[in-house]
Scaffold this motif. Structure first.
Motif, PDB file in Angstrom:
ATOM      1  N   GLY A 211      -6.618   4.728  -3.140  1.00  0.00           N
ATOM      2  CA  GLY A 211      -5.257   4.403  -2.718  1.00  0.00           C
ATOM      3  C   GLY A 211      -4.297   5.559  -2.868  1.00  0.00           C
ATOM      4  O   GLY A 211      -4.680   6.688  -3.183  1.00  0.00           O
ATOM      5  N   ARG A 212      -3.032   5.266  -2.635  1.00  0.00           N
ATOM      6  CA  ARG A 212      -1.981   6.257  -2.783  1.00  0.00           C
ATOM      7  C   ARG A 212      -1.033   5.899  -3.921  1.00  0.00           C
ATOM      8  O   ARG A 212      -0.590   6.748  -4.681  1.00  0.00           O
ATOM      9  CB  ARG A 212      -1.181   6.380  -1.478  1.00  0.00           C
ATOM     10  CG  ARG A 212      -0.093   7.452  -1.526  1.00  0.00           C
ATOM     11  CD  ARG A 212       0.822   7.389  -0.307  1.00  0.00           C
ATOM     12  NE  ARG A 212       0.102   7.539   0.945  1.00  0.00           N
ATOM     13  CZ  ARG A 212      -0.236   8.707   1.475  1.00  0.00           C
ATOM     14  NH1 ARG A 212       0.050   9.835   0.843  1.00  0.00           N
ATOM     15  NH2 ARG A 212      -0.878   8.757   2.628  1.00  0.00           N
ATOM     16  N   HIS A 213      -0.731   4.636  -4.041  1.00  0.00           N
ATOM     17  CA  HIS A 213       0.348   4.207  -4.925  1.00  0.00           C
ATOM     18  C   HIS A 213      -0.182   3.713  -6.271  1.00  0.00           C
ATOM     19  O   HIS A 213      -1.338   3.328  -6.398  1.00  0.00           O
ATOM     20  CB  HIS A 213       1.154   3.107  -4.251  1.00  0.00           C
ATOM     21  CG  HIS A 213       1.653   3.487  -2.895  1.00  0.00           C
ATOM     22  ND1 HIS A 213       2.650   4.411  -2.703  1.00  0.00           N
ATOM     23  CD2 HIS A 213       1.261   3.078  -1.647  1.00  0.00           C
ATOM     24  CE1 HIS A 213       2.864   4.552  -1.405  1.00  0.00           C
ATOM     25  NE2 HIS A 213       2.036   3.760  -0.749  1.00  0.00           N
ATOM     26  N   ALA A 214       0.712   3.711  -7.232  1.00  0.00           N
ATOM     27  CA  ALA A 214       0.394   3.224  -8.571  1.00  0.00           C
ATOM     28  C   ALA A 214       0.813   1.755  -8.663  1.00  0.00           C
ATOM     29  O   ALA A 214       1.828   1.409  -9.270  1.00  0.00           O
ATOM     30  CB  ALA A 214       1.114   4.065  -9.629  1.00  0.00           C
ATOM     31  N   ASN A 215       0.041   0.885  -8.044  1.00  0.00           N
ATOM     32  CA  ASN A 215       0.369  -0.532  -8.035  1.00  0.00           C
ATOM     33  C   ASN A 215       0.162  -1.150  -9.418  1.00  0.00           C
ATOM     34  O   ASN A 215      -0.801  -0.826 -10.119  1.00  0.00           O
ATOM     35  CB  ASN A 215      -0.500  -1.273  -7.013  1.00  0.00           C
ATOM     36  CG  ASN A 215      -0.227  -0.811  -5.596  1.00  0.00           C
ATOM     37  OD1 ASN A 215       0.906  -0.506  -5.247  1.00  0.00           O
ATOM     38  ND2 ASN A 215      -1.265  -0.756  -4.775  1.00  0.00           N
ATOM     39  N   ILE A 216       1.075  -2.021  -9.773  1.00  0.00           N
ATOM     40  CA  ILE A 216       1.015  -2.693 -11.068  1.00  0.00           C
ATOM     41  C   ILE A 216       0.198  -3.980 -10.921  1.00  0.00           C
ATOM     42  O   ILE A 216       0.427  -4.767 -10.008  1.00  0.00           O
ATOM     43  CB  ILE A 216       2.431  -3.013 -11.576  1.00  0.00           C
ATOM     44  CG1 ILE A 216       3.228  -1.726 -11.743  1.00  0.00           C
ATOM     45  CG2 ILE A 216       2.374  -3.788 -12.887  1.00  0.00           C
ATOM     46  CD1 ILE A 216       4.698  -1.955 -12.054  1.00  0.00           C
ATOM     47  N   LYS A 313      -9.725  -2.865  -1.402  1.00  0.00           N
ATOM     48  CA  LYS A 313      -8.815  -2.232  -0.450  1.00  0.00           C
ATOM     49  C   LYS A 313      -7.445  -2.890  -0.499  1.00  0.00           C
ATOM     50  O   LYS A 313      -6.404  -2.210  -0.481  1.00  0.00           O
ATOM     51  CB  LYS A 313      -9.407  -2.325   0.953  1.00  0.00           C
ATOM     52  CG  LYS A 313      -8.509  -1.768   2.053  1.00  0.00           C
ATOM     53  CD  LYS A 313      -9.164  -1.931   3.424  1.00  0.00           C
ATOM     54  CE  LYS A 313      -8.228  -1.472   4.548  1.00  0.00           C
ATOM     55  NZ  LYS A 313      -8.871  -1.631   5.880  1.00  0.00           N
ATOM     56  N   LEU A 314      -7.415  -4.208  -0.580  1.00  0.00           N
ATOM     57  CA  LEU A 314      -6.148  -4.922  -0.653  1.00  0.00           C
ATOM     58  C   LEU A 314      -5.385  -4.565  -1.929  1.00  0.00           C
ATOM     59  O   LEU A 314      -4.159  -4.403  -1.910  1.00  0.00           O
ATOM     60  CB  LEU A 314      -6.419  -6.429  -0.601  1.00  0.00           C
ATOM     61  CG  LEU A 314      -5.218  -7.358  -0.638  1.00  0.00           C
ATOM     62  CD1 LEU A 314      -4.374  -7.217   0.629  1.00  0.00           C
ATOM     63  CD2 LEU A 314      -5.669  -8.808  -0.789  1.00  0.00           C
ATOM     64  N   LEU A 315      -6.093  -4.404  -3.030  1.00  0.00           N
ATOM     65  CA  LEU A 315      -5.434  -4.122  -4.307  1.00  0.00           C
ATOM     66  C   LEU A 315      -4.821  -2.730  -4.353  1.00  0.00           C
ATOM     67  O   LEU A 315      -3.728  -2.540  -4.893  1.00  0.00           O
ATOM     68  CB  LEU A 315      -6.435  -4.282  -5.455  1.00  0.00           C
ATOM     69  CG  LEU A 315      -6.982  -5.683  -5.698  1.00  0.00           C
ATOM     70  CD1 LEU A 315      -8.013  -5.649  -6.822  1.00  0.00           C
ATOM     71  CD2 LEU A 315      -5.862  -6.652  -6.027  1.00  0.00           C
ATOM     72  N   VAL A 316      -5.531  -1.733  -3.806  1.00  0.00           N
ATOM     73  CA  VAL A 316      -5.005  -0.369  -3.885  1.00  0.00           C
ATOM     74  C   VAL A 316      -4.084  -0.038  -2.723  1.00  0.00           C
ATOM     75  O   VAL A 316      -3.353   0.955  -2.758  1.00  0.00           O
ATOM     76  CB  VAL A 316      -6.137   0.668  -3.972  1.00  0.00           C
ATOM     77  CG1 VAL A 316      -6.986   0.426  -5.219  1.00  0.00           C
ATOM     78  CG2 VAL A 316      -7.009   0.642  -2.731  1.00  0.00           C
ATOM     79  N   ALA A 317      -4.119  -0.848  -1.645  1.00  0.00           N
ATOM     80  CA  ALA A 317      -3.151  -0.788  -0.540  1.00  0.00           C
ATOM     81  C   ALA A 317      -3.211   0.477   0.298  1.00  0.00           C
ATOM     82  O   ALA A 317      -2.336   0.686   1.121  1.00  0.00           O
ATOM     83  CB  ALA A 317      -1.726  -0.987  -1.067  1.00  0.00           C
TER      84      ALA A 317
END
Length: 379
Positions: A211-216, A313-317
């Motif tokens: 992914g790219r973002h640091a999703n919480i 894939k859904l989690l890391v967006a």
């Protein structure tokens, strides 16, 4: 006479963990029910192959289930062609409602000792997956229902209105991202993460963050879900209640990636996001080399993944906008008396180690010693 627990959805992520947990307690008789048996046989647990969507098949299984006193219902029908959008299908919603009704109605008629039913729902109840702009950031069980169609509501309303409900009680759990050891299932991010690592090691590559973002995120270990189910069987405070359930911490997979890579014996890499579904699709020949070299269980990538790589894939967006955090409050279940917790990073590495130990994955870094240590602690 010992109580008997029936675990429906016994081959799934939570079902396998529930079977193992109850089977370790000699005070329980344990029966697993699913269309296909668990990938790993669980000692002391019998298995029945039954299609819950077939009311006649459920009725024919009742002679084996007359002694059931407790039900852990972890069965769900997904649309394998489109896991996310399949949840909006009215037909799929009705089938999931009917599967529960078929089983509980039959138990009410033929298992007079039935005392408690635990059901697995999830964070989708709060609507963030269909309405990101209107998503609730802090999800509590006492919030009004989010106005979207969901089989959760059909099952919950059916439970509340069941004419025999005075003879037994129910508990609904809403676990967050579940981490476990089941293979070939819909939503287990442990599997694609382990395969990304094994294939990267084979190709001499670092462990790339997809992914790219640091999703919480919040997660929950399947073992902890099983413990909660066992607690609910006897806890008066769990009767006819809905509980959020997590490991107890909040974590960011991107931030944990370097530590994870080190544990797996790899270097961490961050760069352009990539689609883990597409990346894994091209590597079946590489995987077969790994299987043969390490004498792993015969398997294909598709057979191991199920739909779990779509879930990762859904989690890391990927390169989409950051996923708005939807954190669930767990104060209610803690005040009710269940306060177990597990560090989510430890949970992830534990299950990766279990997969190595079961020869589903090849040896990775220092995971094998950690699983030996864990088994020693629990012996």
């Amino acid at each position: 006479m010992r109580p008997t627990v029936l675990v429906a959805g016994a081959s799934g992520l939570i079902g396998v963990a529930a079977l193992r947990h109850f089977a370790q307690d000699v005070g329980w008789q344990v029966i697993g029910l699913s269309r296909r048996p668990p990938a790993i046989a669980v000692p002391r647990a019998r298995h029945l192959s039954v299609d819950l969507g077939d009311r006649g098949a459920v009725a024919r299984a009742m002679p084996e289930l007359r002694g059931v006193t407790h039900l852990v219902y972890a069965a769900v029908e997904e649309n394998p062609a489109d896991v996310e959008q399949g949840w909006t299908s009215l037909g799929q919603m009705q089938r999931n409602r009917d599967m529960l009704a078929n089983l509980v109605d039959a138990l009410c008629a033929h298992a007079p000792g039935l005392r408690h039913v635990s059901i697995m729902h999830g964070q989708k109840a709060y609507g963030g997956w269909v309405d990101r702009e209107g998503a609730v950031t802090l999800c509590r069980e006492d919030l009004p229902r989010h106005p979207h169609d969901n089989f959760y509501w059909l099952q919950e309303d059916w439970l509340r209105s069941h004419p025999a409900q005075g003879d037994w009680r129910w508990t609904i759990f809403r676990p967050q991202i579940v981490l476990g050891g089941a293979i070939g299932v819909t939503m287990n991010p442990v599997i694609p993460i382990g395969l990304l690592a094994a294939l990267a090691a084979e190709e001499g590559q670092p462990l790339r963050y997809p992914g790219r973002h640091a999703n919480i995120h919040e997660a929950v270990d399947a073992r902890l879900v099983a413990r909660a189910c066992a607690w609910a069987c006897a806890a008066p405070a769990a009767r006819d209640q809905i509980f959020n359930l997590t490991n107890g911490d909040v974590w960011v997979l991107k931030h944990a990636w370097p530590r994870l890579a080190e544990a797996l014996g790899l270097a961490a890499s961050f760069g352009e996001p990539f689609d883990p579904v597409d990346w894994l699709a091209d590597r079946e020949p590489v995987w077969q080399r790994i299987v043969q070299r390490h004498r792993l269980r015969p398997s294909t990538l598709d057979g191991l993944l199920g739909q779990s790589h779509h879930y990762l894939k859904l989690l890391v967006a990927g390169d989409e906008a950051p996923v708005p955090p939807a954190l669930v409050s767990t104060i209610k279940i803690r005040q009710a008396g269940f306060a177990d917790c597990i560090d989510s990073f430890d949970s992830l590495t534990y299950w990766l180690a279990r997969l190595v130990d079961r020869r589903v994955l090849p040896p990775l870094g220092r995971l094998v010693p950690s699983i030996v240590l864990e088994e020693q602690k629990s012996a």
